[in-house]
Design an enzyme around this catalytic site. Structure first.
Site, PDB file in Angstrom:
ATOM      1  N   ASN A   9       0.833  -1.194   0.000  1.00  0.00           N
ATOM      2  CA  ASN A   9       0.000   0.000   0.000  1.00  0.00           C
ATOM      3  C   ASN A   9       0.873   1.250   0.000  1.00  0.00           C
ATOM      4  O   ASN A   9       0.377   2.360   0.142  1.00  0.00           O
ATOM      5  CB  ASN A   9      -0.955   0.003   1.206  1.00  0.00           C
ATOM      6  CG  ASN A   9      -2.109  -0.962   0.991  1.00  0.00           C
ATOM      7  OD1 ASN A   9      -2.715  -0.978  -0.081  1.00  0.00           O
ATOM      8  ND2 ASN A   9      -2.381  -1.786   1.982  1.00  0.00           N
ATOM      9  N   GLY A  12       4.503   5.295  -2.928  1.00  0.00           N
ATOM     10  CA  GLY A  12       5.778   5.585  -3.587  1.00  0.00           C
ATOM     11  C   GLY A  12       6.229   4.396  -4.419  1.00  0.00           C
ATOM     12  O   GLY A  12       6.637   4.539  -5.578  1.00  0.00           O
ATOM     13  N   ASP A  70      10.682  -6.647  -1.367  1.00  0.00           N
ATOM     14  CA  ASP A  70      11.189  -6.287  -0.056  1.00  0.00           C
ATOM     15  C   ASP A  70      12.469  -5.546  -0.350  1.00  0.00           C
ATOM     16  O   ASP A  70      13.302  -6.000  -1.136  1.00  0.00           O
ATOM     17  CB  ASP A  70      11.440  -7.499   0.843  1.00  0.00           C
ATOM     18  CG  ASP A  70      11.620  -7.055   2.296  1.00  0.00           C
ATOM     19  OD1 ASP A  70      10.875  -6.164   2.740  1.00  0.00           O
ATOM     20  OD2 ASP A  70      12.504  -7.581   2.980  1.00  0.00           O
ATOM     21  N   PHE A 151      11.062   8.891  -1.077  1.00  0.00           N
ATOM     22  CA  PHE A 151      10.474   8.546   0.215  1.00  0.00           C
ATOM     23  C   PHE A 151      11.516   7.748   0.993  1.00  0.00           C
ATOM     24  O   PHE A 151      12.593   7.437   0.484  1.00  0.00           O
ATOM     25  CB  PHE A 151       9.173   7.746   0.028  1.00  0.00           C
ATOM     26  CG  PHE A 151       9.337   6.469  -0.756  1.00  0.00           C
ATOM     27  CD1 PHE A 151       9.495   5.251  -0.110  1.00  0.00           C
ATOM     28  CD2 PHE A 151       9.347   6.488  -2.143  1.00  0.00           C
ATOM     29  CE1 PHE A 151       9.655   4.076  -0.825  1.00  0.00           C
ATOM     30  CE2 PHE A 151       9.509   5.309  -2.869  1.00  0.00           C
ATOM     31  CZ  PHE A 151       9.666   4.102  -2.208  1.00  0.00           C
ATOM     32  N   TYR A 153      14.513   6.582   3.003  1.00  0.00           N
ATOM     33  CA  TYR A 153      15.863   7.092   3.243  1.00  0.00           C
ATOM     34  C   TYR A 153      16.414   7.908   2.062  1.00  0.00           C
ATOM     35  O   TYR A 153      17.563   8.343   2.092  1.00  0.00           O
ATOM     36  CB  TYR A 153      16.822   5.931   3.536  1.00  0.00           C
ATOM     37  CG  TYR A 153      16.442   5.126   4.763  1.00  0.00           C
ATOM     38  CD1 TYR A 153      16.802   5.566   6.038  1.00  0.00           C
ATOM     39  CD2 TYR A 153      15.712   3.954   4.659  1.00  0.00           C
ATOM     40  CE1 TYR A 153      16.451   4.848   7.166  1.00  0.00           C
ATOM     41  CE2 TYR A 153      15.353   3.227   5.783  1.00  0.00           C
ATOM     42  CZ  TYR A 153      15.727   3.680   7.037  1.00  0.00           C
ATOM     43  OH  TYR A 153      15.371   2.966   8.157  1.00  0.00           O
ATOM     44  N   ASP A 154      15.598   8.132   1.029  1.00  0.00           N
ATOM     45  CA  ASP A 154      16.066   8.826  -0.179  1.00  0.00           C
ATOM     46  C   ASP A 154      16.765  10.157   0.090  1.00  0.00           C
ATOM     47  O   ASP A 154      17.772  10.465  -0.547  1.00  0.00           O
ATOM     48  CB  ASP A 154      14.905   9.052  -1.159  1.00  0.00           C
ATOM     49  CG  ASP A 154      14.463   7.765  -1.854  1.00  0.00           C
ATOM     50  OD1 ASP A 154      15.083   6.712  -1.638  1.00  0.00           O
ATOM     51  OD2 ASP A 154      13.481   7.832  -2.618  1.00  0.00           O
TER      52      ASP A 154
END
Length: 194
Positions: A9, A12, A70, A151, A153-154
């Site tokens: 869900n 991003g 993942d 979104f 750790y970007d």
């Protein structure tokens, strides 16, 4: 009609996957879009194990393909943490902001800031894993967040080749060089061979 359900869900991730696989499927939906309420416990010991569990369990509930990923950040100086715990790194009620604050506190005295994002993708159908790919994107962790895109750790993940963080790099460029983009490209090639 060829449908793909993305086992997330996270909007991003959905945006990135649609941008890359949009031409291959007639319809791509998130769990929410498909009306699926599933809370698969990610208790695997690797990115692959967690992606496989999500894809297989959800593919038992629906018709068509299910894609689960993942992904996470591995920081060399932190013994590859946060790794598979990236989304919940700061504990109960973790948010991107809290995770980034914790990461910065742990790397502040580290000289080695080398890091990489990993993305494991599993495509399943009818309760069986059909395909698995894994890719990574190399970078380093900087001292303070930069950029408005992306979104997770970007804003802290700096890519030397571009002189920018993942949150500063335009989405259309990130969708070509990110760990997820590389994994999706590899997956797309394998799907076409099937």
């Amino acid at each position: 009609m060829k449908q793909l359900i993305i086992a997330t869900n996270n909007q991003g991730k959905v945006r990135e996957i649609k941008a890359i696989l949009g031409n291959f499927y007639d319809e791509i939906k998130s769990l929410k879009d498909a009306g699926i309420v599933a809370d698969v416990v990610e208790d695997g010991d690797s990115f692959h194990a967690n992606a496989r569990k999500k894809a297989v369990e959800i593919s038992e509930m629906v018709e068509g393909d299910v894609l689960a990923d993942d992904s996470g950040l591995c920081v060399e100086a932190l013994d590859m943490a946060p790794g598979i715990y990236s989304a919940r790194f700061s504990g109960e009620g973790a948010t991107d902001e809290k995770n980034n604050v914790k990461l910065l506190s742990l790397v502040k005295d580290q000289d080695n800031r080398r890091a990489w994002f990993v993305c494991a993708l599993v495509l399943a159908n009818g309760g069986k894993e059909k395909l698995y790919v894994e890719e990574r994107a190399e970078g380093k962790i900087i001292d303070e967040p930069r950029g408005e895109n992306g979104f997770g750790y970007d804003p802290l993940f700096y890519v030397e080749e571009y002189g920018q963080t993942f949150a500063e790099i335009p989405p259309e460029v990130k969708n070509k060089i990110s760990h997820r983009a590389k994994a999706l490209k590899k997956l797309q090639e394998k799907v076409q061979e099937m």
